[in-house]
Design a protein around this motif. Structure first.
Motif, PDB file in Angstrom:
ATOM      1  N   THR A  21       0.825  -1.206   0.000  1.00  0.00           N
ATOM      2  CA  THR A  21       0.000   0.000   0.000  1.00  0.00           C
ATOM      3  C   THR A  21       0.858   1.254   0.000  1.00  0.00           C
ATOM      4  OG1 THR A  21      -1.833  -1.088   1.137  1.00  0.00           O
ATOM      5  CG2 THR A  21      -1.724   1.320   1.290  1.00  0.00           C
ATOM      6  N   PHE A  22       1.867   1.277   0.857  1.00  0.00           N
ATOM      7  CA  PHE A  22       2.702   2.467   0.989  1.00  0.00           C
ATOM      8  C   PHE A  22       3.656   2.631  -0.192  1.00  0.00           C
ATOM      9  CE2 PHE A  22       0.899   2.822   5.063  1.00  0.00           C
ATOM     10  CZ  PHE A  22       1.148   4.111   5.512  1.00  0.00           C
ATOM     11  N   LYS A  23       4.154   1.529  -0.727  1.00  0.00           N
ATOM     12  CA  LYS A  23       5.051   1.648  -1.879  1.00  0.00           C
ATOM     13  C   LYS A  23       4.303   2.171  -3.089  1.00  0.00           C
ATOM     14  CE  LYS A  23       9.112   1.523  -3.611  1.00  0.00           C
ATOM     15  NZ  LYS A  23      10.146   2.446  -3.101  1.00  0.00           N
ATOM     16  N   GLU A  24       3.080   1.724  -3.264  1.00  0.00           N
ATOM     17  CA  GLU A  24       2.279   2.211  -4.389  1.00  0.00           C
ATOM     18  C   GLU A  24       1.875   3.671  -4.196  1.00  0.00           C
ATOM     19  OE1 GLU A  24      -0.966  -0.522  -4.662  1.00  0.00           O
ATOM     20  OE2 GLU A  24       0.203  -2.030  -5.758  1.00  0.00           O
ATOM     21  N   ARG A  25       1.604   4.052  -2.953  1.00  0.00           N
ATOM     22  CA  ARG A  25       1.172   5.420  -2.658  1.00  0.00           C
ATOM     23  C   ARG A  25       2.339   6.402  -2.688  1.00  0.00           C
ATOM     24  NH1 ARG A  25      -3.747   6.478  -0.088  1.00  0.00           N
ATOM     25  NH2 ARG A  25      -4.233   8.691  -0.249  1.00  0.00           N
ATOM     26  N   PHE A  26       3.524   5.927  -2.269  1.00  0.00           N
ATOM     27  CA  PHE A  26       4.694   6.810  -2.174  1.00  0.00           C
ATOM     28  C   PHE A  26       5.890   6.174  -2.896  1.00  0.00           C
ATOM     29  CE2 PHE A  26       2.152   7.162   1.748  1.00  0.00           C
ATOM     30  CZ  PHE A  26       1.693   8.474   1.607  1.00  0.00           C
ATOM     31  N   PRO A  27       5.819   6.061  -4.216  1.00  0.00           N
ATOM     32  CA  PRO A  27       6.841   5.328  -4.965  1.00  0.00           C
ATOM     33  C   PRO A  27       8.225   5.970  -4.943  1.00  0.00           C
ATOM     34  CG  PRO A  27       5.361   6.476  -6.468  1.00  0.00           C
ATOM     35  CD  PRO A  27       4.760   6.591  -5.103  1.00  0.00           C
ATOM     36  N   THR A  28       8.305   7.254  -4.632  1.00  0.00           N
ATOM     37  CA  THR A  28       9.616   7.920  -4.635  1.00  0.00           C
ATOM     38  C   THR A  28      10.336   7.810  -3.302  1.00  0.00           C
ATOM     39  OG1 THR A  28       8.693  10.069  -3.958  1.00  0.00           O
ATOM     40  CG2 THR A  28       8.773   9.592  -6.324  1.00  0.00           C
ATOM     41  N   LYS A  29       9.674   7.265  -2.303  1.00  0.00           N
ATOM     42  CA  LYS A  29      10.272   7.131  -0.986  1.00  0.00           C
ATOM     43  C   LYS A  29      10.726   5.689  -0.740  1.00  0.00           C
ATOM     44  CE  LYS A  29       9.459  11.407   0.032  1.00  0.00           C
ATOM     45  NZ  LYS A  29      10.549  12.398   0.158  1.00  0.00           N
ATOM     46  N   LEU A  30      11.794   5.551   0.029  1.00  0.00           N
ATOM     47  CA  LEU A  30      12.207   4.220   0.460  1.00  0.00           C
ATOM     48  C   LEU A  30      11.219   3.709   1.500  1.00  0.00           C
ATOM     49  CD1 LEU A  30      16.053   4.821   0.897  1.00  0.00           C
ATOM     50  CD2 LEU A  30      14.919   3.601  -0.977  1.00  0.00           C
ATOM     51  N   ILE A  31      10.863   2.443   1.392  1.00  0.00           N
ATOM     52  CA  ILE A  31       9.955   1.819   2.346  1.00  0.00           C
ATOM     53  C   ILE A  31      10.725   0.768   3.139  1.00  0.00           C
ATOM     54  CG2 ILE A  31       7.827   0.507   2.670  1.00  0.00           C
ATOM     55  CD1 ILE A  31       7.365   3.323   1.567  1.00  0.00           C
ATOM     56  N   LEU A  32      10.698   0.900   4.440  1.00  0.00           N
ATOM     57  CA  LEU A  32      11.376  -0.056   5.314  1.00  0.00           C
ATOM     58  C   LEU A  32      10.346  -0.896   6.053  1.00  0.00           C
ATOM     59  CD1 LEU A  32      14.463   0.392   7.554  1.00  0.00           C
ATOM     60  CD2 LEU A  32      12.346  -0.466   8.595  1.00  0.00           C
TER      61      LEU A  32
END
Length: 221
Positions: free
Chosen positions: A46-57
């Protein structure tokens, strides 16, 4: 120096809104362990799709099945997963192998590690990407991650260091003066009445330190 938002004991809807609000000032969005337990691994997607320019940990805190658990997070879209530094060498090594296959990274969480210098050197030999000094929530009234951060900065060369545990705007100066690679903030943002202004102030302090070194006003040197 990167600022990492840690989403832990908040709802997924509130976490999304918070991330949107402070997006210009954060570099990494963490799906904390309680957050993952409550919402499942699909929260990462959900978060990677919503915020693709940010690194997700994904703060998986892997302690067993290193390859398999890391794979779950990477397939969901995580850029970084965490493994407990007290885990067996094989578990840590397998998580690193998985990360390399996906072109991603692994952070070792040093929570409850006693001989931090020896363990940090061992982790470097294994090929870990980040080492995180971390004071547990249950210990934040009596411990401070700054001491361990200082120790590793003075003792370990070329380590990429993260720091977590009770960091707020009121105490961030001492942390960023040690110039870690990642500063992790949870409640200092999620519980703030004005998180956008807090995140802005934190990022400005971090950028000043990164640009000019130890600033007299901030670090008192």
């Amino acid at each position: 120096m990167k600022l990492q938002l840690s989403c832990d004991l908040i709802s997924i809807d509130r976490a999304v809104k918070l991330a949107e609000d402070i997006l210009p000032f954060i570099d990494i969005i963490e799906m904390g362990t309680p957050f993952l337990l409550q919402n499942g691994i699909n929260a990462v997607k959900t978060f990677k799709e919503r915020f693709p320019t940010k690194l997700i940990l994904a703060d998986m805190k892997i302690m067993d099945s290193g390859y398999e658990e890391a794979k779950m997070a990477f397939e969901a879209g995580a850029d970084i997963v965490t493994v407990l530094a007290v885990s067996s060498p094989n578990t840590i090594r397998n998580a690193i192998v998985c990360a390399k296959e996906f072109g991603k990274e692994v952070m070792a969480d040093m929570i409850e590690v006693k001989n931090i210098i020896e363990r940090a050197k061992f982790l470097q030999d294994l090929g870990i990407d980040y080492i995180c000094v971390h004071t547990a929530v249950d210990n934040q009234k009596s411990e401070n991650p700054l001491a361990d951060l200082y120790t590793l900065k003075q003792s370990i060369e070329n380590a990429r260091l993260a720091v977590a545990g009770g960091i707020k705007l009121e105490n961030i100066d001492a942390v960023i003066c040690e110039k870690p690679d990642i500063v992790i903030v949870g409640g200092g943002l999620t519980k703030a009445p004005n998180p956008r202004e807090i995140a802005r102030a934190m990022k400005e302090k971090m950028e000043n330190i990164s640009r000019i070194g130890k600033d007299d006003e901030i670090c008192g040197v």
